[in-house]
Design an enzyme around this catalytic site. Structure first.
Site, PDB file in Angstrom:
ATOM      1  N   SER A   1       0.856  -1.188   0.000  1.00  0.00           N
ATOM      2  CA  SER A   1       0.000   0.000   0.000  1.00  0.00           C
ATOM      3  C   SER A   1       0.891   1.238   0.000  1.00  0.00           C
ATOM      4  O   SER A   1       1.689   1.410  -0.924  1.00  0.00           O
ATOM      5  CB  SER A   1      -0.954  -0.010   1.200  1.00  0.00           C
ATOM      6  OG  SER A   1      -1.903   1.037   1.097  1.00  0.00           O
ATOM      7  N   THR A   2       0.816   2.091   1.020  1.00  0.00           N
ATOM      8  CA  THR A   2       1.571   3.343   1.034  1.00  0.00           C
ATOM      9  C   THR A   2       3.070   3.088   0.887  1.00  0.00           C
ATOM     10  O   THR A   2       3.659   2.340   1.647  1.00  0.00           O
ATOM     11  CB  THR A   2       1.323   4.111   2.348  1.00  0.00           C
ATOM     12  OG1 THR A   2      -0.081   4.196   2.584  1.00  0.00           O
ATOM     13  CG2 THR A   2       1.920   5.506   2.274  1.00  0.00           C
ATOM     14  N   HIS A  12      -2.690  -1.140  -3.463  1.00  0.00           N
ATOM     15  CA  HIS A  12      -3.819  -0.222  -3.320  1.00  0.00           C
ATOM     16  C   HIS A  12      -3.601   1.004  -4.201  1.00  0.00           C
ATOM     17  O   HIS A  12      -2.637   1.744  -4.024  1.00  0.00           O
ATOM     18  CB  HIS A  12      -3.973   0.229  -1.862  1.00  0.00           C
ATOM     19  CG  HIS A  12      -4.235  -0.898  -0.914  1.00  0.00           C
ATOM     20  ND1 HIS A  12      -3.866  -0.853   0.421  1.00  0.00           N
ATOM     21  CD2 HIS A  12      -4.839  -2.100  -1.092  1.00  0.00           C
ATOM     22  CE1 HIS A  12      -4.239  -1.972   1.020  1.00  0.00           C
ATOM     23  NE2 HIS A  12      -4.826  -2.748   0.123  1.00  0.00           N
ATOM     24  N   MET A  18       0.005   1.163   5.218  1.00  0.00           N
ATOM     25  CA  MET A  18      -0.741   1.429   6.450  1.00  0.00           C
ATOM     26  C   MET A  18      -1.842   0.394   6.630  1.00  0.00           C
ATOM     27  O   MET A  18      -2.423  -0.085   5.660  1.00  0.00           O
ATOM     28  CB  MET A  18      -1.347   2.835   6.382  1.00  0.00           C
ATOM     29  CG  MET A  18      -2.203   3.222   7.573  1.00  0.00           C
ATOM     30  SD  MET A  18      -1.314   3.200   9.141  1.00  0.00           S
ATOM     31  CE  MET A  18      -0.415   4.756   9.016  1.00  0.00           C
ATOM     32  N   ASP A  60      -4.300  -4.814   5.943  1.00  0.00           N
ATOM     33  CA  ASP A  60      -4.736  -5.607   4.795  1.00  0.00           C
ATOM     34  C   ASP A  60      -3.609  -6.537   4.343  1.00  0.00           C
ATOM     35  O   ASP A  60      -2.472  -6.105   4.154  1.00  0.00           O
ATOM     36  CB  ASP A  60      -5.141  -4.688   3.640  1.00  0.00           C
ATOM     37  CG  ASP A  60      -5.791  -5.451   2.500  1.00  0.00           C
ATOM     38  OD1 ASP A  60      -6.470  -6.462   2.771  1.00  0.00           O
ATOM     39  OD2 ASP A  60      -5.614  -5.044   1.337  1.00  0.00           O
TER      40      ASP A  60
END
Length: 342
Positions: free
Chosen positions: A161-162, A187, A281, A284
């Site tokens: 993600s991030t 994501h 973050m 998930d």
């Protein structure tokens, strides 16, 4: 706890005022300054020392990407880019931005306000926790790895993600054409995943594309889950791995979800898979990675020292899903080592 101090850099007066008004309604946010171009932004950074900056890519006098390249070596701070649908956003991430949001193509003020409150605010809060010093550490020397045998029975699954766009590139650029089929969920908003896949395809030795239902997962190929309202699943049909992209509700707040991918890999590939969870973050992917490990797969988590946000890998580690914690620059090598023992 003091609020997050935000600098808003946006050339449109109307959109800039909307950002200030809506960000300021959150008690956790304090907009300390605004700027309409990079020169004003530089002065505001020196004067106000913000915690996070929001940055439009298209700016007068100097574009946002060139500004980032000049800024980050001298004044490193978390930056959230606000971008229209353009692959320039990946240049911004490469230049040091933490994350981005897609500027909505809407005319309604209410929709714009909803975007600011429910998307941009979330990204700003995540960015405020990011380790900026780790962003440029994603650059690593390309090494040659080899597999002792080549097979279509193994799978490599990656979730992030991030900070993940640069982290995924750092891992995947080390993969040669002998690597088993790779499936990835990052994501990302719709539209950007196709551009990101093309960018990786141009820069890596393996072939990369945005996934579509029915795509076969072949050695030397990577399939990236499409952004939007679909989850990517791995399935096995007539002895061959392929993917299905199905519409579904958000899982852990995300669609596509890393958990959905990893759970399908656990079911379809079992002990023939390597699972990798990278910077991001939240949690998930953690439960899905645990399912993979329980099914006999080998699992790797990015270590805290190289994560931009040590969230997803930490949750996975705390659950017992991670067998090997590795620095980002060592993950490709470790993947090959594990595959060679299968």
């Amino acid at each position: 706890m003091r609020p997050i101090r935000v600098l808003v850099v946006e050339d449109s007066l109307v959109f800039r005022e909307l950002l200030v008004q809506n960000l300021g309604r959150d008690a956790a946010i304090q907009v300390v300054a605004t700027a309409k171009d990079p020169y004003e932004a530089r002065d505001a950074i020196i004067r106000h020392k913000p915690d996070v900056m929001t940055l439009d890519v298209e700016l007068p006098r100097m574009n946002g990407i060139d500004f980032l390249r000049k800024l980050m070596p001298q004044y490193p701070l978390p930056v959230v880019v606000i971008s229209s649908l353009s692959d320039k956003v990946f240049d911004a991430l490469n230049a040091g931005a933490v994350d981005f949001v897609a500027k909505p193509a809407v005319s309604s003020r209410a929709q714009l306000e909803d975007f600011i409150r429910n998307e941009l605010l979330v990204k700003i809060k995540i960015a405020s926790t990011a380790k900026i010093s780790n962003i440029k550490k994603t650059v690593c020397k390309q090494e040659l790895h080899e597999l002792s045998t080549k097979t279509t029975n193994h799978i490599v699954a990656i979730g992030a993600s991030t900070g993940g766009t640069e982290a995924i590139f750092s891992v995947v650029k080390e993969f040669g054409t002998d690597i088993p089929g790779v499936v990835v969920t990052q994501h990302m908003p719709p539209g950007f995943t196709e551009m990101y896949a093309k960018r990786l395809n141009d820069q890596c030795r393996i072939q990369v594309k945005e996934a579509e239902t029915g795509d076969k997962v072949l050695p030397g190929h990577m399939l990236l889950a499409p952004g939007g309202d679909m989850h990517m699943h791995l399935v096995k049909v007539n002895g061959m791995y392929q993917v299905e992209c199905k519409r579904g509700p958000k899982v852990n707040g995300h669609c596509p979800s890393v958990d959905v991918l990893f759970q399908s890999v656990a079911k379809a590939a079992g002990a023939n898979a390597v699972g990798i969870i990278l910077t991001g973050m939240g949690g998930d992917g953690a439960k899905g990675l645990l399912e993979m490990r329980n099914a006999g797969a080998k699992t790797i988590g990015q270590d805290e020292s190289t994560c931009v946000v040590y969230g997803m890998p930490k949750v996975a580690y705390d659950l017992g899903a991670v067998q090997y914690q590795e620095k980002l620059t060592d993950i490709a090598r470790k993947t090959y080592a594990l595959l060679n023992k299968m």
